[in-house]
Scaffold this active site. Structure first.
Site, PDB file in Angstrom:
ATOM      1  N   ASP A  13     -10.902 -27.738 -64.083  1.00 20.82           N
ATOM      2  CA  ASP A  13      -9.932 -27.398 -63.160  1.00 20.82           C
ATOM      3  C   ASP A  13     -10.048 -25.817 -62.645  1.00 20.82           C
ATOM      4  OD1 ASP A  13      -8.870 -29.740 -63.410  1.00 20.82           O
ATOM      5  OD2 ASP A  13      -7.293 -29.412 -64.850  1.00 20.82           O
ATOM      6  N   LYS A  16     -13.383 -25.815 -58.750  1.00 18.68           N
ATOM      7  CA  LYS A  16     -14.865 -26.251 -58.176  1.00 18.68           C
ATOM      8  C   LYS A  16     -14.765 -26.807 -57.004  1.00 18.68           C
ATOM      9  CE  LYS A  16     -15.160 -28.769 -61.871  1.00 18.68           C
ATOM     10  NZ  LYS A  16     -13.663 -28.488 -62.611  1.00 18.68           N
ATOM     11  N   GLY A  17     -13.483 -27.731 -56.657  1.00 18.65           N
ATOM     12  CA  GLY A  17     -13.574 -28.454 -55.404  1.00 18.65           C
ATOM     13  C   GLY A  17     -13.373 -27.399 -54.449  1.00 18.65           C
ATOM     14  N   GLY A  40     -10.240 -33.964 -60.591  1.00 17.69           N
ATOM     15  CA  GLY A  40      -9.518 -33.880 -59.645  1.00 17.69           C
ATOM     16  C   GLY A  40      -9.636 -32.711 -59.157  1.00 17.69           C
ATOM     17  N   HIS A  41     -10.460 -32.693 -57.981  1.00 16.43           N
ATOM     18  CA  HIS A  41     -10.970 -31.603 -56.868  1.00 16.43           C
ATOM     19  C   HIS A  41     -10.102 -31.284 -55.931  1.00 16.43           C
ATOM     20  CE1 HIS A  41     -15.228 -31.949 -59.263  1.00 16.43           C
ATOM     21  NE2 HIS A  41     -14.041 -31.825 -60.147  1.00 16.43           N
ATOM     22  N   ARG A 144     -25.401 -50.149 -74.082  1.00 17.57           N
ATOM     23  CA  ARG A 144     -26.348 -51.158 -73.278  1.00 17.57           C
ATOM     24  C   ARG A 144     -25.610 -52.332 -72.909  1.00 17.57           C
ATOM     25  NH1 ARG A 144     -31.002 -50.038 -77.470  1.00 17.57           N
ATOM     26  NH2 ARG A 144     -29.172 -50.161 -78.636  1.00 17.57           N
ATOM     27  N   GLN A 225     -15.291 -31.518 -64.530  1.00 10.78           N
ATOM     28  CA  GLN A 225     -14.899 -31.160 -65.872  1.00 10.78           C
ATOM     29  C   GLN A 225     -15.468 -29.795 -66.030  1.00 10.78           C
ATOM     30  OE1 GLN A 225     -16.277 -34.847 -66.155  1.00 10.78           O
ATOM     31  NE2 GLN A 225     -14.081 -34.794 -65.280  1.00 10.78           N
ATOM     32  N   GLY A 303      -1.139 -34.771 -63.300  1.00 12.51           N
ATOM     33  CA  GLY A 303       0.068 -34.149 -63.361  1.00 12.51           C
ATOM     34  C   GLY A 303       0.643 -33.445 -64.573  1.00 12.51           C
ATOM     35  N   ARG A 304       0.066 -33.606 -65.530  1.00  8.47           N
ATOM     36  CA  ARG A 304       0.395 -32.875 -66.775  1.00  8.47           C
ATOM     37  C   ARG A 304       0.207 -31.272 -66.629  1.00  8.47           C
ATOM     38  NH1 ARG A 304      -3.891 -35.398 -71.127  1.00  8.47           N
ATOM     39  NH2 ARG A 304      -5.290 -35.367 -69.461  1.00  8.47           N
TER      40      ARG A 304
HETATM   41  P1  GDP Z   1     -11.420 -28.284 -59.883  1.00 10.25           P
HETATM   42  O1  GDP Z   1     -10.959 -29.433 -60.976  1.00 10.25           O
HETATM   43  O2  GDP Z   1     -12.062 -27.319 -60.732  1.00 10.25           O
HETATM   44  O3  GDP Z   1     -11.535 -28.699 -58.621  1.00 10.25           O
HETATM   45  O4  GDP Z   1      -9.925 -27.648 -59.770  1.00 10.25           O
HETATM   46  P2  GDP Z   1      -8.504 -28.208 -59.586  1.00 10.25           P
HETATM   47  O5  GDP Z   1      -8.328 -28.595 -58.089  1.00 10.25           O
HETATM   48  O6  GDP Z   1      -8.224 -29.429 -60.308  1.00 10.25           O
HETATM   49  O7  GDP Z   1      -7.493 -26.901 -59.951  1.00 10.25           O
HETATM   50  C1  GDP Z   1      -7.513 -25.745 -59.140  1.00 10.25           C
HETATM   51  C2  GDP Z   1      -6.128 -25.334 -58.540  1.00 10.25           C
HETATM   52  O8  GDP Z   1      -6.256 -24.219 -58.196  1.00 10.25           O
HETATM   53  C3  GDP Z   1      -5.914 -26.250 -57.259  1.00 10.25           C
HETATM   54  O9  GDP Z   1      -4.657 -26.544 -57.209  1.00 10.25           O
HETATM   55  C4  GDP Z   1      -6.700 -25.347 -56.310  1.00 10.25           C
HETATM   56  O10 GDP Z   1      -5.885 -25.503 -54.797  1.00 10.25           O
HETATM   57  C5  GDP Z   1      -6.274 -24.034 -56.710  1.00 10.25           C
HETATM   58  N1  GDP Z   1      -7.053 -22.756 -56.274  1.00 10.25           N
HETATM   59  C6  GDP Z   1      -8.193 -22.578 -56.257  1.00 10.25           C
HETATM   60  N2  GDP Z   1      -8.620 -21.469 -56.306  1.00 10.25           N
HETATM   61  C7  GDP Z   1      -7.418 -20.775 -55.909  1.00 10.25           C
HETATM   62  C8  GDP Z   1      -7.336 -19.206 -55.862  1.00 10.25           C
HETATM   63  O11 GDP Z   1      -8.082 -18.441 -55.785  1.00 10.25           O
HETATM   64  N3  GDP Z   1      -5.819 -18.972 -55.746  1.00 10.25           N
HETATM   65  C9  GDP Z   1      -4.826 -20.031 -56.043  1.00 10.25           C
HETATM   66  N4  GDP Z   1      -3.466 -19.207 -55.946  1.00 10.25           N
HETATM   67  N5  GDP Z   1      -5.134 -21.251 -56.338  1.00 10.25           N
HETATM   68  C10 GDP Z   1      -6.602 -21.447 -56.139  1.00 10.25           C
HETATM   69  P1  IMO Z   2     -12.208 -31.594 -63.196  1.00  6.61           P
HETATM   70  O1  IMO Z   2     -13.249 -32.085 -62.707  1.00  6.61           O
HETATM   71  C1  IMO Z   2      -9.676 -30.838 -66.741  1.00  6.61           C
HETATM   72  C2  IMO Z   2     -10.114 -33.665 -70.147  1.00  6.61           C
HETATM   73  C3  IMO Z   2      -8.817 -34.677 -70.575  1.00  6.61           C
HETATM   74  C4  IMO Z   2      -9.039 -34.746 -71.719  1.00  6.61           C
HETATM   75  C5  IMO Z   2     -10.633 -34.854 -72.169  1.00  6.61           C
HETATM   76  C6  IMO Z   2     -11.121 -36.039 -72.048  1.00  6.61           C
HETATM   77  O2  IMO Z   2     -10.683 -31.746 -62.231  1.00  6.61           O
HETATM   78  O3  IMO Z   2     -12.127 -30.234 -63.781  1.00  6.61           O
HETATM   79  P2  IMO Z   2     -11.435 -38.211 -70.342  1.00  6.61           P
HETATM   80  O4  IMO Z   2     -10.415 -38.919 -69.800  1.00  6.61           O
HETATM   81  O5  IMO Z   2     -12.560 -37.407 -69.586  1.00  6.61           O
HETATM   82  O6  IMO Z   2     -11.983 -38.873 -71.408  1.00  6.61           O
HETATM   83  O7  IMO Z   2     -10.743 -36.981 -70.970  1.00  6.61           O
HETATM   84  O8  IMO Z   2     -11.267 -34.062 -70.969  1.00  6.61           O
HETATM   85  N1  IMO Z   2     -10.496 -33.686 -68.650  1.00  6.61           N
HETATM   86  C7  IMO Z   2     -10.098 -32.653 -67.760  1.00  6.61           C
HETATM   87  N2  IMO Z   2      -9.621 -31.647 -67.925  1.00  6.61           N
HETATM   88  N3  IMO Z   2     -10.329 -31.018 -65.582  1.00  6.61           N
HETATM   89  C8  IMO Z   2     -11.067 -32.181 -65.529  1.00  6.61           C
HETATM   90  O9  IMO Z   2     -11.742 -32.559 -64.543  1.00  6.61           O
HETATM   91  C9  IMO Z   2     -10.918 -33.196 -66.642  1.00  6.61           C
HETATM   92  N4  IMO Z   2     -11.499 -34.274 -67.008  1.00  6.61           N
HETATM   93  C10 IMO Z   2     -11.273 -34.630 -68.044  1.00  6.61           C
HETATM   94  O10 IMO Z   2      -7.693 -33.735 -70.103  1.00  6.61           O
HETATM   95  O11 IMO Z   2      -8.554 -33.615 -72.582  1.00  6.61           O
HETATM   96 MG    MG Z   3      -9.574 -30.624 -61.527  1.00  4.05          MG
END
Ligand code: GDP
Ligand code: IMO
Ligand code: MG
Length: 430
Positions: A13, A16-17, A40-41, A144, A225, A303-304
């Protein structure tokens, strides 16, 4: 033009997205190489927000090719829904701009059932998974008894593979986990239909990517991740079940390491973690809550509420070493505005001794005491800054400290979720 791997440098999180969406402009192909819809990107364009779980974050740029590699685990039901949602948002994922590896493994209903039943059985000892069946599908791959995308799109193979594995999985589900058995015919009918709908996306991804490289095209490998959730190098067992580091890019696509030029690590200006497991710089109480609210730190998949903490330079150095991170993208610096003091963890103390390397033992990690460097915060809203010189001196000093303590230079700093809220400090695509 270089082939770049983008990875999460923390516990996922990191944004990356957001970064991949932006820099995908500079590449020809974007390929996801591991993980599944546990990811979730989030991508924000203007007022619009798109959350991708399966599709590469280049999919919003229709002139780019998006690819799902063999290392990814695909839930066909979720993928089809994601494609439909994208279409209703005005984008398109079609057989011309999306390819799926015929070697990718398929998430089946029993994987989800096993994941959730196991987590509830484990109670306090649970991992805190996303419940998407990720652990069980990778387990089946290694054992396998997996079903590949090539099987999904061929009814005879699907039938034969499903017959082979379902009895054993049902026995585990019922006898060990106390769940209900799943019905062969119901699964087969449902999944054979998914196979029909997805057949046109099937592709020999390794051949496609290697040919594209030979033709001078460049590739962005999008990790899911993060480094500390990696099955080998993460905080095991509180990890995901795939190789989320840069090494996974080769394994998960069939492109050799010799063809990868650089690794971009994405990191928040602080740290978050979802699920269970050690988190040395976690901030408890009101301050942690303040950071969570300021950053909107709630999972994009489940949503956690995300656990929040200070930037951990010691852990990031470890992530950089394992993954060869040559550049950092620092996201969410804007979120730190208004914090009077900001801490950076520069080392770990265990039983009074400073550790020289990141511990492999979770018990140690749980008991370490972070060594903090306290930095002055800033009050200003920085989200509109267009150049480094427009940032308050404290914010610039903070960025310098991140570079100094991690040993990794910063490529870009993100100051908001949408495309334009970014400052580039260096150029890596020339
Ligand atoms: P990912 O899984 O690495 O793609 O990241 P997520 O999308 O799960 O979480 C990143 C969150 O931070 C998302 O809600 C983005 O919209 C938000 N975000 C990303 N870059 C920035 C930033 O520079 N500032 C703020 N305020 N939010 C950001
Ligand atoms: P992105 O790509 C944050 C965490 C879960 C849990 C552990 C194992 O959005 O960064 P799983 O369902 O993979 O077996 O869960 O890894 N986890 C993440 N935490 N961002 C993610 O993906 C995650 N994908 C899995 O919360 O702790
Ligand atoms: Mg994410």
């Amino acid at each position: 033009m270089p082939n770049v791997v983008v990875i999460g440098a923390q516990w996922g999180d990191e944004g990356k997205g957001r970064i991949v969406d932006l820099i995908s402009e500079k590449v020809d192909i974007i390929v996801r190489y591991q993980g599944g819809n546990n990811a979730g990107h989030t991508i924000v364009i203007g007022d619009e927000k798109v959350v991708l779980h399966h599709l590469p974050s280049g999919i919003l740029r229709e002139d780019k090719l998006s690819v799902i590699g063999n290392g990814v685990v695909v839930d066909p039901k979720v993928l089809l829904q994601e494609i439909r949602e994208l279409e209703s948002a005005g984008y398109s994922a079609n057989e011309n701009n999306l390819k799926i590896s015929d070697r990718a493994h398929v998430i089946m209903p029993y994987h989800r059932e096993i994941d959730m039943a196991r987590e509830s059985m484990n109670g306090k000892g649970k991992i805190g998974t996303t419940g998407r069946g990720i652990g069980p599908v990778y387990e089946d791959k290694a054992a396998r008894r997996g079903i590949k995308f090539a099987d999904l799109i061929d009814p005879d193979s699907l039938s034969a593979r499903l017959k082979d594995v379902l009895e054993e999985r049902n026995s585990y589900l019922t006898k060990v986990l106390g769940g209900n058995p799943l019905n062969f015919e119901e699964i087969f009918q449902e999944y054979v239909q998914y196979g029909r709908e997805l057949k046109g996306f099937s592709c020999d991804v390794s051949t496609l990517l290697n040919k594209s490289i030979s033709n001078g095209q460049n590739i962005l490998f999008e990790g899911a991740q993060g480094a500390l959730l990696d099955i080998d190098f993460g905080t095991y067992p509180y990890v995901t079940s795939s190789s989320s580091g840069s090494g996974g890019a080769s394994i998960g696509t069939g492109v050799s390491p010799t063809k990868i030029d650089t690794v971009l690590g994405i990191s928040k200006a602080y740290t978050t973690r979802v699920g269970e497991g050690p988190f040395p710089t976690e901030i408890s109480g009101e301050l942690g809550e303040e950071l969570r609210q300021a950053g909107g730190e709630f999972g994009a998949t489940t949503g956690r509420p995300r656990r929040c903490g200070w930037f951990d330079a010691f852990a990031l150095k470890y992530a950089a070493q394992i993954n060869g991170i040559s550049w950092l993208a620092v996201t969410k610096l804007d979120v730190l505005s208004g914090f009077e003091k900001i801490n950076v963890c520069i080392g770990y103390l265990y039983k009074g001794q400073q550790l020289t390397s990141f511990p492999s033992n979770n018990q140690v990690l749980k008991d370490i005491e972070p060594i903090y460097l306290e930095m002055e915060g800033w009050k200003e809203d920085i989200s509109e800054a267009k150049e480094l010189s427009e940032l308050p001196i404290q914010a610039r000093k903070y960025l310098e400290k991140l570079e100094e303590t991690t040993g990794v230079p910063i490529y870009t700093v993100s100051l908001g979720p949408s495309r334009e809220k970014i400052i580039f400090l260096n150029e890596i695509f020339s």
